[in-house]
Design a protein around this motif. Structure first.
Motif, mmCIF file in Angstrom:
data_model
loop_
_atom_site.group_PDB
_atom_site.id
_atom_site.type_symbol
_atom_site.label_atom_id
_atom_site.label_comp_id
_atom_site.label_asym_id
_atom_site.label_seq_id
_atom_site.Cartn_x
_atom_site.Cartn_y
_atom_site.Cartn_z
ATOM 1 N N GLU A 33 0.824 -1.209 0.000
ATOM 2 C CA GLU A 33 0.000 0.000 0.000
ATOM 3 C C GLU A 33 0.859 1.261 0.000
ATOM 4 O O GLU A 33 0.559 2.242 -0.686
ATOM 5 N N GLY A 36 2.750 2.673 -3.468
ATOM 6 C CA GLY A 36 2.038 3.270 -4.593
ATOM 7 C C GLY A 36 2.707 4.546 -5.075
ATOM 8 O O GLY A 36 3.246 5.326 -4.289
ATOM 9 N N THR A 40 -4.554 8.287 -6.904
ATOM 10 C CA THR A 40 -5.733 7.477 -7.207
ATOM 11 C C THR A 40 -6.743 8.235 -8.060
ATOM 12 O O THR A 40 -6.738 9.462 -8.120
ATOM 13 N N ASN A 41 -7.598 7.445 -8.713
ATOM 14 C CA ASN A 41 -8.718 7.977 -9.506
ATOM 15 C C ASN A 41 -8.259 8.881 -10.660
ATOM 16 O O ASN A 41 -8.889 9.891 -10.962
ATOM 17 N N LEU A 49 -10.210 2.153 -13.743
ATOM 18 C CA LEU A 49 -10.525 2.628 -12.397
ATOM 19 C C LEU A 49 -10.919 1.456 -11.494
ATOM 20 O O LEU A 49 -10.519 1.405 -10.330
ATOM 21 N N GLU A 52 -7.816 -0.637 -10.709
ATOM 22 C CA GLU A 52 -7.038 0.074 -9.695
ATOM 23 C C GLU A 52 -7.639 -0.128 -8.309
ATOM 24 O O GLU A 52 -6.934 -0.423 -7.334
ATOM 25 N N THR A 53 -8.960 0.005 -8.215
ATOM 26 C CA THR A 53 -9.649 -0.162 -6.937
ATOM 27 C C THR A 53 -9.478 -1.577 -6.405
ATOM 28 O O THR A 53 -9.252 -1.779 -5.205
ATOM 29 N N ILE A 56 -5.928 -1.988 -4.998
ATOM 30 C CA ILE A 56 -5.793 -1.299 -3.709
ATOM 31 C C ILE A 56 -6.528 -2.059 -2.617
ATOM 32 O O ILE A 56 -6.030 -2.221 -1.495
ATOM 33 N N LYS A 60 -6.228 -4.339 1.623
ATOM 34 C CA LYS A 60 -6.690 -3.245 2.484
ATOM 35 C C LYS A 60 -7.115 -3.732 3.873
ATOM 36 O O LYS A 60 -7.371 -2.929 4.760
ATOM 37 N N SER A 247 -15.908 2.064 -2.707
ATOM 38 C CA SER A 247 -14.832 2.966 -3.141
ATOM 39 C C SER A 247 -15.172 3.635 -4.471
ATOM 40 O O SER A 247 -14.938 4.832 -4.657
ATOM 41 N N ASN A 251 -15.595 7.610 -5.019
ATOM 42 C CA ASN A 251 -14.883 8.332 -6.081
ATOM 43 C C ASN A 251 -15.851 9.138 -6.942
ATOM 44 O O ASN A 251 -15.575 10.299 -7.287
ATOM 45 N N TYR A 259 -10.535 5.350 -0.379
ATOM 46 C CA TYR A 259 -9.988 4.056 0.023
ATOM 47 C C TYR A 259 -9.659 4.023 1.511
ATOM 48 O O TYR A 259 -8.834 3.228 1.959
#
Length: 363
Positions: A33, A36, A40-41, A49, A52-53, A56, A60, A247, A251, A259
């Motif tokens: 984490e 990175g 993001t976004n 997108l 990517e989510t 992540i 988490k 998430s 966004n 996140y």
């Protein structure tokens, strides 16, 4: 007294069949984490997108799992030591090495500014108000870097020590749970800033839950072992999809911290993954090869230095235009950064733990 001692030793023996695996996997997730490199976004397509989510979200669960396992490990120590004795031991094992690496990072950042000053590109920081500069970087490291979570962890422990008499009271746990859920609701309402430093009391519940789990270890493990693998896996997948969906929603409505660890969906995901890891139990190859009991804290302390000061030496000269790369290319860069940081952190910790400087990594 002898009976209590035997019970403590028995509890400790039970601990180690799964603690090392969870501790190691959680630390891997935390380092990933922090490695990175792309804000993001920033991707243009919904597919990218979502990918990517998913990337992540995958690890988490790590922070909450770490607080859970931390609470599990400290339960018997709360019973063995007085609060003063416990905090004294914590200073030696935790606070002392933590302060050492903070000072190292401050010195490296100051050295960087001094080199810039000698080259005439410092912007006046070294000459105009140097004490203010030191205060600024100290505040940045303490409150904005990953080192904050060590301080947060210690604050959470102190709170449990203060309310030690209520430690096994379910009403006390409920109050802590409501405090954590407050931050979940706050994401949507913005009563407080959603930075991790404002979530000061948001993680106490998970430390308490770990303590409670230790107290009722046999009963909890009976439930976990009685639960079918298929049910747990379905719950993990469902909670993962739920977390990704939340998430994506955050966004879309313009929430900058989409996140956040204390999202309601991520709390559920983290608890379900933790249950799955408990069912998996002991992964002996992790203990044999990665030595999490001796290396976990050192990896956490050292990886911050490597990300802040070492990785830029590799990536800045490359001048990678990561904002123009697709999600797969940036995922490759993320994994490369993780491997560099984790491997170096691991071997530095192992090296230090074999010398008189082992106190630097909490050994």
């Amino acid at each position: 007294m002898d009976i209590d001692s035997k019970e403590t030793k028995s509890a400790q023996k039970k601990n180690f069949d799964f603690v090392d695996a969870i501790r190691c996997i959680s630390m891997i997730g935390i380092v990933i984490e922090h490695c990175g490199i792309v804000p993001t976004n920033r991707y243009s397509t919904q597919l990218e997108l979502t990918v990517e989510t998913c990337i992540i979200q995958l690890f988490k669960f790590s922070t909450i799992a770490f607080f859970l396992i931390g609470g599990f490990l400290i339960n018997h120590k709360f019973q063995e030591y007085t609060p003063l004795e416990y905090l004294k031991n914590r200073f030696k094992k935790t606070i002392k090495p933590w302060l050492f690496w903070i000072i190292v990072l401050m010195l490296l950042m100051t050295l960087d500014r001094y080199v810039a000053f000698m080259k005439g590109s410092d912007g006046g920081l070294m000459t105009s108000n140097f004490p203010l500069y030191l205060y600024t970087i100290a505040k940045q490291i303490l409150l904005l870097s990953p080192y904050w979570f060590i301080l947060n962890f210690l604050i959470c422990i102190t709170i449990l020590l203060i309310f030690k008499k209520q430690l096994y009271n379910l009403w006390f746990g409920l109050i802590l749970a409501l405090l954590s859920l407050f931050y979940s609701v706050n994401l949507y309402n913005g009563w407080l800033e959603t930075t991790h430093t404002t979530a000061l009391f948001g993680f106490v519940f998970y430390l308490w839950l770990g303590v409670y789990f230790n107290r009722f270890y046999d009963q909890v493990m009976h439930i976990i072992k009685s639960t079918k693998w298929a049910i747990l896996i379905i719950l993990v997948l469902a909670s993962f999809v739920f977390a990704v969906a939340e998430s994506n929603h955050l966004n879309k409505i313009g929430i900058s911290d989409a996140y956040n660890t204390l999202r309601f969906s991520n709390i559920i995901y983290s608890l379900v993954v933790f249950a799955l890891l408990l069912k998996i139990g002991n992964l002996s190859w992790i203990r044999r090869n990665l030595h999490p009991r001796e290396t976990t804290f050192g990896i956490y302390l050292i990886h911050v230095i490597l990300i802040e000061r070492f990785l830029p030496l590799i990536f800045q000269p490359l001048k990678l235009k990561v904002l123009e790369f697709n999600v797969w290319e940036n995922t490759g860069i993320l994994l490369f950064r993780f491997l560099v940081v984790y491997i170096i952190s691991f071997y530095l910790t192992r090296l230090l733990s074999k010398t008189k400087a082992k106190w630097m990594v909490g050994n």
